[in-house]
Design a protein around this motif. Sequence first.
Motif, PDB file in Angstrom:
ATOM      1  N   ASP A   1       0.822  -1.212   0.000  1.00  0.00           N
ATOM      2  CA  ASP A   1       0.000   0.000   0.000  1.00  0.00           C
ATOM      3  C   ASP A   1       0.859   1.266   0.000  1.00  0.00           C
ATOM      4  O   ASP A   1       0.476   2.285  -0.579  1.00  0.00           O
ATOM      5  CB  ASP A   1      -0.934   0.006   1.215  1.00  0.00           C
ATOM      6  CG  ASP A   1      -2.088  -0.965   1.057  1.00  0.00           C
ATOM      7  OD1 ASP A   1      -2.277  -1.512  -0.056  1.00  0.00           O
ATOM      8  OD2 ASP A   1      -2.811  -1.193   2.050  1.00  0.00           O
ATOM      9  N   GLU A   2       2.005   1.195   0.648  1.00  0.00           N
ATOM     10  CA  GLU A   2       2.925   2.337   0.647  1.00  0.00           C
ATOM     11  C   GLU A   2       3.413   2.623  -0.776  1.00  0.00           C
ATOM     12  O   GLU A   2       3.427   3.768  -1.236  1.00  0.00           O
ATOM     13  CB  GLU A   2       4.106   2.045   1.575  1.00  0.00           C
ATOM     14  CG  GLU A   2       5.100   3.182   1.693  1.00  0.00           C
ATOM     15  CD  GLU A   2       6.259   2.859   2.636  1.00  0.00           C
ATOM     16  OE1 GLU A   2       7.170   3.688   2.749  1.00  0.00           O
ATOM     17  OE2 GLU A   2       6.245   1.758   3.248  1.00  0.00           O
ATOM     18  N   ILE A   3       3.815   1.571  -1.489  1.00  0.00           N
ATOM     19  CA  ILE A   3       4.268   1.727  -2.867  1.00  0.00           C
ATOM     20  C   ILE A   3       3.115   2.176  -3.758  1.00  0.00           C
ATOM     21  O   ILE A   3       3.279   3.028  -4.635  1.00  0.00           O
ATOM     22  CB  ILE A   3       4.898   0.414  -3.364  1.00  0.00           C
ATOM     23  CG1 ILE A   3       6.177   0.111  -2.558  1.00  0.00           C
ATOM     24  CG2 ILE A   3       5.204   0.471  -4.854  1.00  0.00           C
ATOM     25  CD1 ILE A   3       6.737  -1.266  -2.795  1.00  0.00           C
ATOM     26  N   TRP A   4       1.934   1.617  -3.521  1.00  0.00           N
ATOM     27  CA  TRP A   4       0.732   1.995  -4.284  1.00  0.00           C
ATOM     28  C   TRP A   4       0.433   3.481  -4.133  1.00  0.00           C
ATOM     29  O   TRP A   4       0.095   4.164  -5.102  1.00  0.00           O
ATOM     30  CB  TRP A   4      -0.443   1.155  -3.800  1.00  0.00           C
ATOM     31  CG  TRP A   4      -1.750   1.372  -4.504  1.00  0.00           C
ATOM     32  CD1 TRP A   4      -2.193   0.754  -5.635  1.00  0.00           C
ATOM     33  CD2 TRP A   4      -2.807   2.251  -4.098  1.00  0.00           C
ATOM     34  NE1 TRP A   4      -3.458   1.194  -5.967  1.00  0.00           N
ATOM     35  CE2 TRP A   4      -3.851   2.110  -5.036  1.00  0.00           C
ATOM     36  CE3 TRP A   4      -2.971   3.137  -3.033  1.00  0.00           C
ATOM     37  CZ2 TRP A   4      -5.045   2.829  -4.945  1.00  0.00           C
ATOM     38  CZ3 TRP A   4      -4.167   3.859  -2.939  1.00  0.00           C
ATOM     39  CH2 TRP A   4      -5.180   3.694  -3.883  1.00  0.00           C
ATOM     40  N   SER A   5       0.575   4.000  -2.918  1.00  0.00           N
ATOM     41  CA  SER A   5       0.225   5.402  -2.668  1.00  0.00           C
ATOM     42  C   SER A   5       1.217   6.370  -3.289  1.00  0.00           C
ATOM     43  O   SER A   5       0.851   7.489  -3.668  1.00  0.00           O
ATOM     44  CB  SER A   5       0.131   5.660  -1.160  1.00  0.00           C
ATOM     45  OG  SER A   5       1.395   5.518  -0.531  1.00  0.00           O
ATOM     46  N   HIS A   6       2.484   5.970  -3.407  1.00  0.00           N
ATOM     47  CA  HIS A   6       3.478   6.848  -4.019  1.00  0.00           C
ATOM     48  C   HIS A   6       3.435   6.791  -5.548  1.00  0.00           C
ATOM     49  O   HIS A   6       3.665   7.801  -6.217  1.00  0.00           O
ATOM     50  CB  HIS A   6       4.888   6.503  -3.519  1.00  0.00           C
ATOM     51  CG  HIS A   6       5.159   7.024  -2.148  1.00  0.00           C
ATOM     52  ND1 HIS A   6       4.791   6.349  -1.007  1.00  0.00           N
ATOM     53  CD2 HIS A   6       5.736   8.171  -1.723  1.00  0.00           C
ATOM     54  CE1 HIS A   6       5.149   7.054   0.054  1.00  0.00           C
ATOM     55  NE2 HIS A   6       5.714   8.160  -0.357  1.00  0.00           N
ATOM     56  N   ALA A   7       3.180   5.620  -6.111  1.00  0.00           N
ATOM     57  CA  ALA A   7       2.980   5.463  -7.562  1.00  0.00           C
ATOM     58  C   ALA A   7       4.024   6.219  -8.376  1.00  0.00           C
ATOM     59  O   ALA A   7       3.716   7.114  -9.162  1.00  0.00           O
ATOM     60  CB  ALA A   7       1.569   5.911  -7.952  1.00  0.00           C
ATOM     61  N   GLU A   8       5.285   5.817  -8.215  1.00  0.00           N
ATOM     62  CA  GLU A   8       6.396   6.503  -8.865  1.00  0.00           C
ATOM     63  C   GLU A   8       6.707   5.875 -10.221  1.00  0.00           C
ATOM     64  O   GLU A   8       6.745   4.655 -10.350  1.00  0.00           O
ATOM     65  CB  GLU A   8       7.632   6.443  -7.964  1.00  0.00           C
ATOM     66  CG  GLU A   8       7.418   7.155  -6.629  1.00  0.00           C
ATOM     67  CD  GLU A   8       8.452   6.776  -5.594  1.00  0.00           C
ATOM     68  OE1 GLU A   8       9.115   7.678  -5.063  1.00  0.00           O
ATOM     69  OE2 GLU A   8       8.599   5.564  -5.322  1.00  0.00           O
ATOM     70  N   ILE A   9       6.964   6.720 -11.216  1.00  0.00           N
ATOM     71  CA  ILE A   9       7.169   6.236 -12.580  1.00  0.00           C
ATOM     72  C   ILE A   9       8.641   5.912 -12.831  1.00  0.00           C
ATOM     73  O   ILE A   9       9.497   6.102 -11.975  1.00  0.00           O
ATOM     74  CB  ILE A   9       6.646   7.257 -13.609  1.00  0.00           C
ATOM     75  CG1 ILE A   9       7.395   8.587 -13.497  1.00  0.00           C
ATOM     76  CG2 ILE A   9       5.147   7.469 -13.434  1.00  0.00           C
ATOM     77  CD1 ILE A   9       7.029   9.588 -14.579  1.00  0.00           C
ATOM     78  N   ALA A  10       8.917   5.445 -14.044  1.00  0.00           N
ATOM     79  CA  ALA A  10      10.214   4.875 -14.420  1.00  0.00           C
ATOM     80  C   ALA A  10      11.406   5.744 -14.030  1.00  0.00           C
ATOM     81  O   ALA A  10      11.456   6.935 -14.356  1.00  0.00           O
ATOM     82  CB  ALA A  10      10.235   4.626 -15.927  1.00  0.00           C
TER      83      ALA A  10
END
Length: 479
Positions: A46-55
């Motif tokens: 969920d932490e990674i989902w919330s940040h949603a960082e691109i390439a």
Amino acid sequence: MRIITVLGFLLLAVPVTAQEAIENPNKKAVVASVENQSNSLIELSDEIWSHAEIAFKEDHSSEALASYAESRGFRVTRGVGEIPTAFVAEYGSGEPVIGILGEFDALPGLSQKAVPYKSPLVEGAGGHGCGHNLFGVASLGAAVSIKELIEKGEFEGTIRFYGTPAEEKFFGKLWMIRAGLFDDVDVVMDWHPGAETKANVQSSLALVDFLVEFEGQAAHASSDPWNGRSASDALELYTDGINMYREHIKPTVRIHYHIQDAGKVVNVVPDYAKIWTRVRDTRREGMEKVWKQVERIAEGASIMANVDYKITLISGIHEILVNRTGGAALQKNLEALGTITYTEEEENFARKIQEATNSEVVGLDMEINPLEETEEHPSGGSTDVGDVSFVAPTIRLSATVAPKGTPWHSWAVVATSGMSIGHKGMQYAAKALAMTMVDLFEQPELVEEVKAEFRERKGDYVYEGMVPPGPPPLDFDQD
């Protein structure tokens, strides 16, 4: 059936019948380990989902995964392959060396709340429309469960987690391969979020990405257009040429393009234009023939518009080299593990997603699909896992994290990746991957059989990555 409540969601453990089907004590142990990590894995996802960082911008996501690995006793090397967000986490020593891939990049413009209708979390921001917030976390959870068994002395060898960024756009694994990070690995495990659960024994599409830039002469578009040489004209001629060419390519080929610059204002003859072009086919050799013709079209367009042109390779990837021996081993573990079970609330969420995306309203696929025949020319997408599979034998899994018929790379996958449907698929994938890795550590003969098939399928082909010289394009304009 035991029910565990985690972060407000009802998360079902492996059914008792499935647990009884798992006779191997080490497999029981890895399943228990994933369940013990459940809270941490969901929080991390969920932490990674919330940040949603691109390439190449996945700073927070990469560090979250690397820190979790360190907290569990792994040796972590950050910034590998000249990529700040790429890392390797390793435990143990000696052979076999079993690798497992973990992706964590998001897609631009797909921000979405965890609701079954389109509703951006942050307007215009990124979103995990391919479920990569689940991907890296599941693989790391599986790696941790194997590390615990090595630590206890249940078997010897090395478990290695690869934190692989930029799969969605630039194919970060290419530079990790070039750095030699896969040279000594015996077998690589891989999975991908999907709408069905199966051992994946299908290939993918090879592709190449390149930029075409046209340079002409600016002029006033009304008072003296005859003094101008339009780069935009060349771009239009180029796209017209591609679209004429579509009639004369094989059905397996795909050509895409994205116009990135075609002029700034209407009253100036544009002196610069830029377009990103992508060519795909089910085999690299077929893709290369089309690629070279598309490059010739660019040259022709430049001649007709009387402008200069430049072609710049971004990167390119191979198709997947299938390993059916590994797929069969994984299939047995899926059948022993059993199906994912969903609540009525989750089924309703899935049906609402299907209604909102004009898909057939059939809910979630709970079946363990049988091992398929490998198609000669598969449909679908592309992945830099293909290049890994030409360097080391690769075993692949698909696990359900979204409803059947869900459009991929869309808000709908972002929604399910941020709630219990995605969480369940993530934990299921971690268990199935870990159980298969137990087989690889316990059965040297299986490792040799997997490697023998790899050598046979690869034949005398000499792998060479399709990346330009120099560092990865970390500062590439992604708008």
